[in-house]
Scaffold this motif. Structure first.
Motif, PDB file in Angstrom:
ATOM      1  N   ASP A  97       3.580  25.797   8.787  1.00 27.88           N
ATOM      2  CA  ASP A  97       3.320  26.651   7.621  1.00 27.88           C
ATOM      3  C   ASP A  97       3.125  25.723   6.435  1.00 27.88           C
ATOM      4  O   ASP A  97       4.037  24.968   6.072  1.00 27.88           O
ATOM      5  CB  ASP A  97       4.496  27.604   7.388  1.00 27.88           C
ATOM      6  N   MET A  98       1.934  25.763   5.839  1.00 29.49           N
ATOM      7  CA  MET A  98       1.615  24.841   4.741  1.00 29.49           C
ATOM      8  C   MET A  98       0.892  25.582   3.622  1.00 29.49           C
ATOM      9  O   MET A  98       0.230  26.596   3.863  1.00 29.49           O
ATOM     10  CB  MET A  98       0.731  23.690   5.241  1.00 29.49           C
ATOM     11  N   VAL A  99       1.021  25.053   2.423  1.00 24.65           N
ATOM     12  CA  VAL A  99       0.267  25.558   1.272  1.00 24.65           C
ATOM     13  C   VAL A  99      -0.583  24.404   0.752  1.00 24.65           C
ATOM     14  O   VAL A  99      -0.088  23.287   0.559  1.00 24.65           O
ATOM     15  CB  VAL A  99       1.191  26.083   0.159  1.00 24.65           C
ATOM     16  N   GLN A 100      -1.848  24.696   0.535  1.00 24.60           N
ATOM     17  CA  GLN A 100      -2.781  23.679   0.050  1.00 24.60           C
ATOM     18  C   GLN A 100      -3.326  24.082  -1.320  1.00 24.60           C
ATOM     19  O   GLN A 100      -3.743  25.221  -1.516  1.00 24.60           O
ATOM     20  CB  GLN A 100      -3.937  23.537   1.039  1.00 24.60           C
ATOM     21  N   PHE A 101      -3.303  23.152  -2.260  1.00 27.49           N
ATOM     22  CA  PHE A 101      -3.831  23.372  -3.611  1.00 27.49           C
ATOM     23  C   PHE A 101      -5.084  22.523  -3.780  1.00 27.49           C
ATOM     24  O   PHE A 101      -5.068  21.327  -3.482  1.00 27.49           O
ATOM     25  CB  PHE A 101      -2.804  22.974  -4.675  1.00 27.49           C
ATOM     26  N   ASP A 102      -6.126  23.143  -4.301  1.00 24.57           N
ATOM     27  CA  ASP A 102      -7.393  22.445  -4.540  1.00 24.57           C
ATOM     28  C   ASP A 102      -7.672  22.461  -6.039  1.00 24.57           C
ATOM     29  O   ASP A 102      -7.865  23.518  -6.637  1.00 24.57           O
ATOM     30  CB  ASP A 102      -8.518  23.146  -3.771  1.00 24.57           C
ATOM     31  N   PHE A 103      -7.672  21.262  -6.652  1.00 21.47           N
ATOM     32  CA  PHE A 103      -7.896  21.126  -8.092  1.00 21.47           C
ATOM     33  C   PHE A 103      -9.169  20.328  -8.336  1.00 21.47           C
ATOM     34  O   PHE A 103      -9.183  19.114  -8.134  1.00 21.47           O
ATOM     35  CB  PHE A 103      -6.724  20.397  -8.769  1.00 21.47           C
ATOM     36  N   PRO A 104     -10.271  20.955  -8.771  1.00 14.39           N
ATOM     37  CA  PRO A 104     -11.455  20.169  -9.152  1.00 14.39           C
ATOM     38  C   PRO A 104     -11.156  19.340 -10.400  1.00 14.39           C
ATOM     39  O   PRO A 104     -10.278  19.678 -11.203  1.00 14.39           O
ATOM     40  CB  PRO A 104     -12.518  21.230  -9.417  1.00 14.39           C
TER      41      PRO A 104
END
Length: 297
Positions: A97-104
Motif C-alpha cells: 500500500d503506497m501513496v505517490q505524490f507528483d509535483f511538476p
C-alpha cells in the motif's frame, strides 16, 4: 478535484488532483509480483510513501538500480524522492500500500515565489528507505480524500499538498524566506500591477486579482497596501489619472470622452478623482498645460 478509481487486475489505483499536483494511492492484496513504471514529461519530482511496504522490491531510475531489498519489508513511512522524468520502474511483491505524490516543477516554483524563496536548484533525494514523519503524516491525512473524495473539503486537500510542497523545499532544498512577512512577494506585486493595469479603462474584480496572487481578497488588499503604500483601488485610480493626463495634453477629446476612456463611471466621477490627486479639476489642468506648452502652427 477528482479521485477516480482504476483497477488493473488486483491492483487498485485511486487518483486525486489538486491544482498542479497529483496524489495516487496504489494498493494490491494477495501475493504477486507487480511491475510499475512511472515517467512524466517535464521537470519536477515524484515522492513515494510506503504505507505498507512490499515484501520485496527493486527500484530502477533511468535504467539503473537504486534500491533492492528482499525478505525485508522495511519500515512503514519510508519515502523515495526521484525526478519525475527520470524513468522510474519498481518491481514489487504484493501485498503493498503506497501513496505517490507528483509535483511538476512549476508547482514548486510558484509556491517558492509566493513565499519569497529564491529559485531553487535540484532537490536532494534522501537515501532509499529514509523515514520522513512529515510526509507520512500528510500522506495519511489524505487517505480519506482518496477513498471518499465527496466527503472531504477541496480546500483541505489544497492545504495538505501545499504543506507537502513547503516541506520538500525546506527538507530537501534548503531555502529560507527572503521577503518581509505581511507584504506581497515580488512576483505577486508584479502580477497584481499587471492585472490591475490591464483594466485601466474598465471595471476590475479585486477578488480575481487576489486569486491570481493565490491570496484571499482581504489578505491581498492588506499585503498590497503594505507593499505599495496604497490600496489596490487607489493604485488603479492613480494609473487611470496618469492615462487621463496624457489624453488631456493631446486636447482631442472632451472631458466626458476621457472619463469613459479611462474607466471612470462618468465625467463627475472623473473630475472628483482628478481633483483629489492633482489639486485642480481636469479642465483647469488642461488649460494650464496648454499655457505652459503652447501649440505653434
Amino acid at each position: 478535484m477528482m479521485a477516480p478509481e482504476i483497477r488493473h487486475g488486483a491492483l487498485r489505483t485511486r487518483v486525486l488532483h489538486s491544482g498542479d499536483c497529483t496524489v495516487t494511492r496504489l494498493t494490491q492484496q494477495g501475493s504477486a509480483h507487480v511491475e510499475l513504471a512511472q515517467e512524466q514529461p517535464g521537470d519536477g519530482y515524484i515522492v513515494m510513501l510506503k504505507l505498507r511496504p512490499p515484501h520485496s522490491f527493486e527500484l530502477f531510475v533511468g535504467g539503473e538500480r537504486h534500491g533492492h531489498a528482499r525478505n525485508a519489508p522495511g519500515q512503514s513511512g519510508s519515502v523515495c524522492l526521484v525526478p519525475r522524468d527520470a524513468g522510474v520502474r519498481m518491481v514489487l511483491e504484493a501485498p503493498f500500500d503506497m501513496v505517490q505524490f507528483d509535483f511538476p516543477q512549476r508547482a514548486l516554483e510558484q509556491w517558492a515565489a509566493a513565499h519569497g524563496l529564491p529559485a531553487h536548484g535540484p532537490l536532494r533525494p534522501p537515501p532509499p528507505g529514509t523515514c520522513d514523519p512529515a510526509i507520512a503524516a500528510l500522506g495519511n491525512a489524505l487517505l480519506p480524500a482518496l477513498d471518499h473524495p465527496a466527503r472531504v473539503s477541496p480546500l483541505f486537500v489544497a492545504h495538505a499538498t501545499q504543506a507537502l510542497t513547503a516541506h520538500l523545499l525546506h527538507a530537501f532544498g534548503g531555502h529560507a524566506p527572503s521577503h518581509v512577512p505581511g507584504r506581497l512577494a515580488p512576483w505577486q506585486e508584479q502580477r497584481a500591477k499587471e492585472r490591475l493595469g490591464a483594466h485601466r479603462d474598465g471595471p476590475v474584480s479585486i477578488a480575481a486579482v487576489a486569486a491570481e496572487c493565490r491570496l484571499s481578497p482581504g489578505h491581498f488588499a492588506t499585503a498590497f497596501k503594505r507593499s505599495t503604500g496604497c490600496s489596490p483601488t487607489a493604485w488603479l485610480a492613480s494609473q487611470r489619472i496618469d492615462s487621463s493626463r496624457a489624453l488631456l495634453r493631446r486636447g482631442e477629446l472632451s472631458l466626458a470622452e476621457i472619463a469613459a476612456a479611462t474607466g471612470f463611471s462618468d465625467q463627475a466621477h472623473f473630475t472628483r478623482a482628478f481633483t483629489r490627486v492633482t489639486g485642480m479639476p481636469p479642465g483647469a489642468w488642461r488649460r494650464q498645460q496648454l499655457v505652459r506648452e503652447p501649440i505653434y502652427r
